[in-house]
Motif scaffolding. Structure first.
Motif, PDB file in Angstrom:
ATOM      1  N   ASP A  28      16.773  -0.576  -9.377  1.00 14.21           N
ATOM      2  CA  ASP A  28      16.731  -1.142  -8.028  1.00 14.21           C
ATOM      3  C   ASP A  28      17.938  -2.071  -7.845  1.00 14.21           C
ATOM      4  OD1 ASP A  28      16.002  -2.085  -5.534  1.00 14.21           O
ATOM      5  OD2 ASP A  28      14.403  -3.379  -6.299  1.00 14.21           O
ATOM      6  N   ASP A  30      19.920  -2.961  -5.422  1.00 13.15           N
ATOM      7  CA  ASP A  30      20.004  -3.917  -4.313  1.00 13.15           C
ATOM      8  C   ASP A  30      18.830  -4.891  -4.263  1.00 13.15           C
ATOM      9  OD1 ASP A  30      17.946  -2.324  -3.374  1.00 13.15           O
ATOM     10  OD2 ASP A  30      19.018  -1.634  -1.582  1.00 13.15           O
ATOM     11  N   ASP A  36      15.791   3.559  -3.179  1.00 12.04           N
ATOM     12  CA  ASP A  36      16.136   4.441  -2.066  1.00 12.04           C
ATOM     13  C   ASP A  36      16.651   5.760  -2.640  1.00 12.04           C
ATOM     14  OD1 ASP A  36      18.856   4.081  -2.792  1.00 12.04           O
ATOM     15  OD2 ASP A  36      19.125   2.500  -1.302  1.00 12.04           O
ATOM     16  N   ARG A  37      16.994   6.700  -1.788  1.00  9.89           N
ATOM     17  CA  ARG A  37      17.433   8.020  -2.260  1.00  9.89           C
ATOM     18  C   ARG A  37      18.645   7.926  -3.193  1.00  9.89           C
ATOM     19  NH1 ARG A  37      14.767  12.176  -0.349  1.00  9.89           N
ATOM     20  NH2 ARG A  37      13.498  11.860   1.488  1.00  9.89           N
ATOM     21  N   HIS A  38      19.584   7.073  -2.846  1.00 11.65           N
ATOM     22  CA  HIS A  38      20.784   6.931  -3.679  1.00 11.65           C
ATOM     23  C   HIS A  38      20.425   6.371  -5.059  1.00 11.65           C
ATOM     24  CE1 HIS A  38      24.938   6.310  -4.810  1.00 11.65           C
ATOM     25  NE2 HIS A  38      24.637   5.059  -5.108  1.00 11.65           N
ATOM     26  N   GLU A  39      19.601   5.324  -5.091  1.00 14.46           N
ATOM     27  CA  GLU A  39      19.194   4.729  -6.368  1.00 14.46           C
ATOM     28  C   GLU A  39      18.371   5.728  -7.184  1.00 14.46           C
ATOM     29  OE1 GLU A  39      18.881   0.009  -5.194  1.00 14.46           O
ATOM     30  OE2 GLU A  39      17.276   1.369  -4.567  1.00 14.46           O
ATOM     31  N   LYS A  41      18.573   9.025  -7.066  1.00 14.07           N
ATOM     32  CA  LYS A  41      19.507  10.031  -7.577  1.00 14.07           C
ATOM     33  C   LYS A  41      20.292   9.480  -8.766  1.00 14.07           C
ATOM     34  CE  LYS A  41      23.263  13.070  -6.367  1.00 14.07           C
ATOM     35  NZ  LYS A  41      24.199  13.537  -5.382  1.00 14.07           N
ATOM     36  N   THR A  42      20.749   8.247  -8.656  1.00 14.65           N
ATOM     37  CA  THR A  42      21.467   7.601  -9.753  1.00 14.65           C
ATOM     38  C   THR A  42      20.574   7.501 -10.987  1.00 14.65           C
ATOM     39  OG1 THR A  42      22.850   6.344  -8.220  1.00 14.65           O
ATOM     40  CG2 THR A  42      22.675   5.496 -10.460  1.00 14.65           C
ATOM     41  N   GLU A  45      20.427  10.790 -12.735  1.00 15.62           N
ATOM     42  CA  GLU A  45      21.690  11.033 -13.442  1.00 15.62           C
ATOM     43  C   GLU A  45      21.788  10.191 -14.712  1.00 15.62           C
ATOM     44  OE1 GLU A  45      24.467  10.201 -10.323  1.00 15.62           O
ATOM     45  OE2 GLU A  45      24.154  12.156  -9.370  1.00 15.62           O
ATOM     46  N   GLU A  53      20.400  18.804  -5.340  1.00 10.96           N
ATOM     47  CA  GLU A  53      19.951  17.794  -4.369  1.00 10.96           C
ATOM     48  C   GLU A  53      18.577  18.164  -3.784  1.00 10.96           C
ATOM     49  OE1 GLU A  53      20.930  14.197  -2.212  1.00 10.96           O
ATOM     50  OE2 GLU A  53      22.177  15.226  -3.672  1.00 10.96           O
ATOM     51  N   ASN A  57      15.292  15.818  -3.942  1.00  5.23           N
ATOM     52  CA  ASN A  57      14.587  15.393  -2.732  1.00  5.23           C
ATOM     53  C   ASN A  57      13.113  15.784  -2.774  1.00  5.23           C
ATOM     54  OD1 ASN A  57      16.747  14.115  -1.451  1.00  5.23           O
ATOM     55  ND2 ASN A  57      17.470  16.022  -0.566  1.00  5.23           N
ATOM     56  N   ASN A  70      11.354   6.014   0.333  1.00  6.49           N
ATOM     57  CA  ASN A  70      11.734   5.239  -0.845  1.00  6.49           C
ATOM     58  C   ASN A  70      10.615   5.296  -1.873  1.00  6.49           C
ATOM     59  OD1 ASN A  70      14.156   4.050   0.455  1.00  6.49           O
ATOM     60  ND2 ASN A  70      12.630   3.044   1.747  1.00  6.49           N
TER      61      ASN A  70
END
Length: 83
Positions: A28, A30, A36-39, A41-42, A45, A53, A57, A70
């Protein structure tokens, strides 16, 4: 889905049962209290769980119980318990 969640669970539990909370906090970035979707996905990875993707999702949407887009801590831990 269950196979990927199980792999994520195995990678987190390699650090010990108490690692779930610390992993969530580290992911997390931020400090919003959710991934969120970006976190998310990270996170996939970072755990070497590369996937298309669309698959990522689908997994996020199945974990996101309240349909906020989220993953909060409860949803994260619930998913790990199911895997």
């Amino acid at each position: 889905y269950n196979r990927i969640v199980q792999m994520l669970k195995d990678k987190i539990y390699q650090k010990g049962a108490f690692a779930i909370h610390s992993h969530f906090q580290a992911l997390d970035v931020d400090r919003s209290g959710y991934l969120d979707r970006h976190e998310f996905k990270t996170a996939m990875e970072l755990f070497n769980l590369d996937m298309p993707e669309a698959v990522m999702n689908k997994i996020l949407n199945s974990i996101d119980q309240d349909r906020s887009g989220n993953v909060d801590y409860k949803e994260f831990t619930d998913a790990l318990r199911m895997g």
